[in-house]
Design a protein around this motif. Structure first.
Motif, PDB file in Angstrom:
ATOM      1  N   ARG A 124       0.563 -20.823 -24.752  1.00  0.00           N
ATOM      2  CA  ARG A 124      -0.392 -21.169 -25.802  1.00  0.00           C
ATOM      3  C   ARG A 124      -1.039 -22.521 -25.529  1.00  0.00           C
ATOM      4  O   ARG A 124      -2.229 -22.734 -25.785  1.00  0.00           O
ATOM      5  CB  ARG A 124       0.301 -21.174 -27.162  1.00  0.00           C
ATOM      6  CG  ARG A 124       0.650 -19.784 -27.690  1.00  0.00           C
ATOM      7  CD  ARG A 124       0.953 -19.809 -29.171  1.00  0.00           C
ATOM      8  NE  ARG A 124       1.194 -18.472 -29.680  1.00  0.00           N
ATOM      9  CZ  ARG A 124       2.396 -17.935 -29.840  1.00  0.00           C
ATOM     10  NH1 ARG A 124       3.474 -18.629 -29.528  1.00  0.00           N
ATOM     11  NH2 ARG A 124       2.530 -16.707 -30.321  1.00  0.00           N
ATOM     12  N   GLU A 139      -6.113 -12.677 -25.902  1.00  0.00           N
ATOM     13  CA  GLU A 139      -6.518 -13.596 -26.962  1.00  0.00           C
ATOM     14  C   GLU A 139      -7.138 -14.859 -26.381  1.00  0.00           C
ATOM     15  O   GLU A 139      -8.171 -15.345 -26.852  1.00  0.00           O
ATOM     16  CB  GLU A 139      -5.304 -13.961 -27.822  1.00  0.00           C
ATOM     17  CG  GLU A 139      -5.629 -14.933 -28.947  1.00  0.00           C
ATOM     18  CD  GLU A 139      -4.408 -15.295 -29.771  1.00  0.00           C
ATOM     19  OE1 GLU A 139      -4.554 -16.086 -30.717  1.00  0.00           O
ATOM     20  OE2 GLU A 139      -3.306 -14.793 -29.454  1.00  0.00           O
ATOM     21  N   LYS A 169     -11.206 -15.913 -26.684  1.00  0.00           N
ATOM     22  CA  LYS A 169     -11.584 -17.177 -27.312  1.00  0.00           C
ATOM     23  C   LYS A 169     -12.410 -18.052 -26.384  1.00  0.00           C
ATOM     24  O   LYS A 169     -13.258 -18.822 -26.847  1.00  0.00           O
ATOM     25  CB  LYS A 169     -10.326 -17.940 -27.742  1.00  0.00           C
ATOM     26  CG  LYS A 169      -9.662 -17.414 -28.993  1.00  0.00           C
ATOM     27  CD  LYS A 169      -8.472 -18.289 -29.354  1.00  0.00           C
ATOM     28  CE  LYS A 169      -7.796 -17.803 -30.639  1.00  0.00           C
ATOM     29  NZ  LYS A 169      -6.626 -18.665 -30.994  1.00  0.00           N
ATOM     30  N   LYS A 195      -4.373  -4.684 -33.046  1.00  0.00           N
ATOM     31  CA  LYS A 195      -4.288  -6.149 -32.983  1.00  0.00           C
ATOM     32  C   LYS A 195      -5.371  -6.718 -32.071  1.00  0.00           C
ATOM     33  O   LYS A 195      -5.929  -7.785 -32.343  1.00  0.00           O
ATOM     34  CB  LYS A 195      -2.907  -6.571 -32.483  1.00  0.00           C
ATOM     35  CG  LYS A 195      -1.779  -6.290 -33.461  1.00  0.00           C
ATOM     36  CD  LYS A 195      -0.444  -6.740 -32.883  1.00  0.00           C
ATOM     37  CE  LYS A 195       0.686  -6.463 -33.871  1.00  0.00           C
ATOM     38  NZ  LYS A 195       2.013  -6.880 -33.306  1.00  0.00           N
ATOM     39  N   LEU A 196      -5.658  -6.002 -30.975  1.00  0.00           N
ATOM     40  CA  LEU A 196      -6.669  -6.474 -30.032  1.00  0.00           C
ATOM     41  C   LEU A 196      -8.040  -6.551 -30.692  1.00  0.00           C
ATOM     42  O   LEU A 196      -8.773  -7.532 -30.525  1.00  0.00           O
ATOM     43  CB  LEU A 196      -6.710  -5.544 -28.816  1.00  0.00           C
ATOM     44  CG  LEU A 196      -7.769  -5.842 -27.751  1.00  0.00           C
ATOM     45  CD1 LEU A 196      -7.565  -7.242 -27.180  1.00  0.00           C
ATOM     46  CD2 LEU A 196      -7.724  -4.799 -26.649  1.00  0.00           C
ATOM     47  N   LEU A 205      -8.637  -9.640 -32.900  1.00  0.00           N
ATOM     48  CA  LEU A 205      -8.606 -10.986 -32.323  1.00  0.00           C
ATOM     49  C   LEU A 205      -9.974 -11.647 -32.436  1.00  0.00           C
ATOM     50  O   LEU A 205     -11.012 -10.995 -32.277  1.00  0.00           O
ATOM     51  CB  LEU A 205      -8.192 -10.928 -30.852  1.00  0.00           C
ATOM     52  CG  LEU A 205      -6.749 -10.518 -30.563  1.00  0.00           C
ATOM     53  CD1 LEU A 205      -6.525 -10.412 -29.058  1.00  0.00           C
ATOM     54  CD2 LEU A 205      -5.768 -11.523 -31.172  1.00  0.00           C
ATOM     55  N   ARG A 243     -13.187 -13.764 -31.233  1.00  0.00           N
ATOM     56  CA  ARG A 243     -13.842 -13.771 -29.927  1.00  0.00           C
ATOM     57  C   ARG A 243     -15.056 -14.694 -29.945  1.00  0.00           C
ATOM     58  O   ARG A 243     -15.726 -14.841 -30.972  1.00  0.00           O
ATOM     59  CB  ARG A 243     -14.251 -12.353 -29.545  1.00  0.00           C
ATOM     60  CG  ARG A 243     -15.224 -11.708 -30.508  1.00  0.00           C
ATOM     61  CD  ARG A 243     -15.257 -10.197 -30.400  1.00  0.00           C
ATOM     62  NE  ARG A 243     -14.069  -9.593 -31.006  1.00  0.00           N
ATOM     63  CZ  ARG A 243     -13.924  -8.291 -31.194  1.00  0.00           C
ATOM     64  NH1 ARG A 243     -14.865  -7.469 -30.805  1.00  0.00           N
ATOM     65  NH2 ARG A 243     -12.832  -7.808 -31.735  1.00  0.00           N
TER      66      ARG A 243
END
Length: 482
Positions: free
Chosen positions: A398, A430, A434, A464-465, A468, A470
């Motif tokens: 992360r 993710e 981003k 979940k994808l 996310l 973007r």
């Protein structure tokens, strides 16, 4: 009902025209060139049209994987003996019968007497073959392919005559052979027109340095299968003098240092670590050897920094990409790179390596990730999912994503093959979503070996994808099954 007229009845009962027999010889020769020549010979029983058509074929192919048979040897002798008036463009002989080896000399001689241009001979033998002098002084030859050994056995060496002169050879390919220093000095330098050199499933058995000097070489592909950790390999070097090289593929144990005397403007580079016969990779080798491998890999990465397409496989365990010590890696910059392919296990270290590769490739447009099967790794190196991942590894990933190390202002396409629906995969996506400002398409190819929850887990992963955040408003998702 009206009875059919005799003329109409004759038309209906007539046999359909034989359109194949009406084809010109050149077209029939082209069709036969894709088949084993034995089938072309057998076609003579179909009609008189095919009686001697096979005798003037320009491309001859003979294949046999049945041991203890003399049918192939007799067939080749018969075909070659009946072709005194015709030239041969290519001769392909692939045999698993060790009894055919003594006849290779005659077959090559017969082909050269008929001005052969391409020779492709693959024989399963454990003994070294003394190739005839006239093979290496043939002016008409443009392609030479030799495969001599048997997988799982020590490969035989290629024994060259004292004098080699192949002025028109453009392609050399050797499979399952042992290559020594004489290969470079006696063969490569004797082929001034050489453009493609391929060495597959072979051993480079040289003492200190292996030099490839070829001014016109465009394509170089080498795949070595023999581990040499037990030797003193600290001085092993591969010296390349290939100023016109465009495609470079190299796969071995990363124990050789590459020295580029004249850097080339490469278009495509693929290199990485070879796996053993069971598909496993030695990740627990000695610390000194691993450091040497990492040093050689980084030096090679520096030498090819101007490449347009880069593929890395089996390299991620060599270097630990840690943000605290990343300066030496981030000094590398691939400004010309447009296509990046990485074969990975998607462990925490692999994910960090992927992010740093994207950082040093600021102009890459396509990223293709191919997830390797965990079975090729030892248990303590296998991928981890959300149930097994230590929290510090998650935080490490992360942090790398939040520091925007992976942002590419040109990344448009992301492909991930072998997706199983694990947390590490979702985390990588993710970070990419981003950071990629102009991303247009994300292709998700699911693996047959799915997560423990099966289709339900993948459905949850897809949900979940899509949720996310973007950076790009034009990104679309494509889901496929492999």
């Amino acid at each position: 009902m009206e009875a059919p007229t005799p003329k109409k009845s004759a038309i209906e009962n007539a046999e359909p025209p034989d359109r194949i027999s009406d084809l010109p010889d050149a077209l029939l020769h082209h069709i036969f060139s894709f088949l084993d020549t034995r089938y072309a010979v057998q076609s003579s029983v179909l009609s008189s049209r095919f009686d001697f058509l096979w005798g003037s074929m320009l491309h001859l192919r003979f294949f046999s994987n049945t041991p203890n048979t003399t049918s192939l040897e007799k067939l080749i002798h018969k075909v070659l003996s009946l072709r005194d008036k015709y030239h041969i463009k290519s001769l392909h002989i692939h045999s698993d019968n060790d009894d055919d080896v003594p006849h290779v000399y005659y077959w090559i001689l017969a082909a050269i007497r008929r001005n052969v241009r391409e020779i492709d001979i693959c024989m399963a033998t454990r003994a070294a073959i003394h190739l005839p002098q006239f093979l290496f002084t043939c002016d008409s030859l443009t392609v030479l392919k030799l495969g001599l050994g048997t997988m799982g056995e020590d490969f035989p060496p290629v024994l060259f005559p004292d004098w080699v002169d192949l002025p028109n050879v453009k392609l050399l390919q050797f499979t399952r052979v042992s290559i020594d220093e004489c290969f470079a000095f006696q063969l490569i330098r004797s082929c001034p027109s050489l453009e493609t050199l391929i060495i597959v499933d072979s051993e480079l058995s040289f003492e200190e340095e292996f030099e490839i000097v070829s001014r016109k070489l465009v394509h170089l592909g080498v795949q070595c299968r023999f581990p040499i950790y037990q030797r003193d390999v600290s001085e092993f070097k591969v010296r390349l003098v290939t100023p016109n090289l465009k495609v470079f593929r190299w796969e071995d144990y990363m124990v050789r240092e590459f020295v580029w005397s004249e850097p080339a403007k490469l278009d495509q580079v693929e290199f990485g670590l070879v796996m053993d016969e069971e598909g496993r990779m030695d990740l627990d080798c000695a610390k000194e050897c691993k450091q040497m491998q990492a040093r050689h890999m980084l030096k090679l990465l520096e030498a090819v920094s101007n490449v347009n397409s880069l593929t890395l496989y089996g390299c991620y365990h060599l270097v630990t990409f840690d943000p605290s010590s990343a300066s030496e890696y981030l000094s590398l910059q691939y400004h010309n790179l447009k296509y990046l392919k990485l074969e990975t296990w998607l462990s925490a270290d692999c994910l960090l390596a992927t992010l740093y590769m994207l950082k040093i490739c600021p102009n890459v447009k396509t990223l293709s990730l191919h997830r390797l099967e965990d079975d090729c790794l030892e248990p303590n190196h296998r991928c981890w999912d959300e149930k097994l991942s230590p929290s510090q590894h998650l935080e490490k990933c992360r942090e790398a994503g939040s520091s925007k190390l992976c942002i590419s202002h040109h990344l448009k396409v992301v492909e991930i093959h072998g997706v199983r629906g694990c947390m590490i995969e979702l985390m990588l996506l993710e970070i990419l979503l981003k950071g990629a400002m102009v991303l247009e398409k994300v292709v998700i190819c699911t693996s047959e070996e799915k997560s423990s929850d099966g289709d339900k887990g993948l459905a949850d992963f897809h949900k979940k994808l899509r949720a996310l955040p973007r950076a790009s408003s034009t990104v679309t998702f494509v889901f496929k099954e492999e």
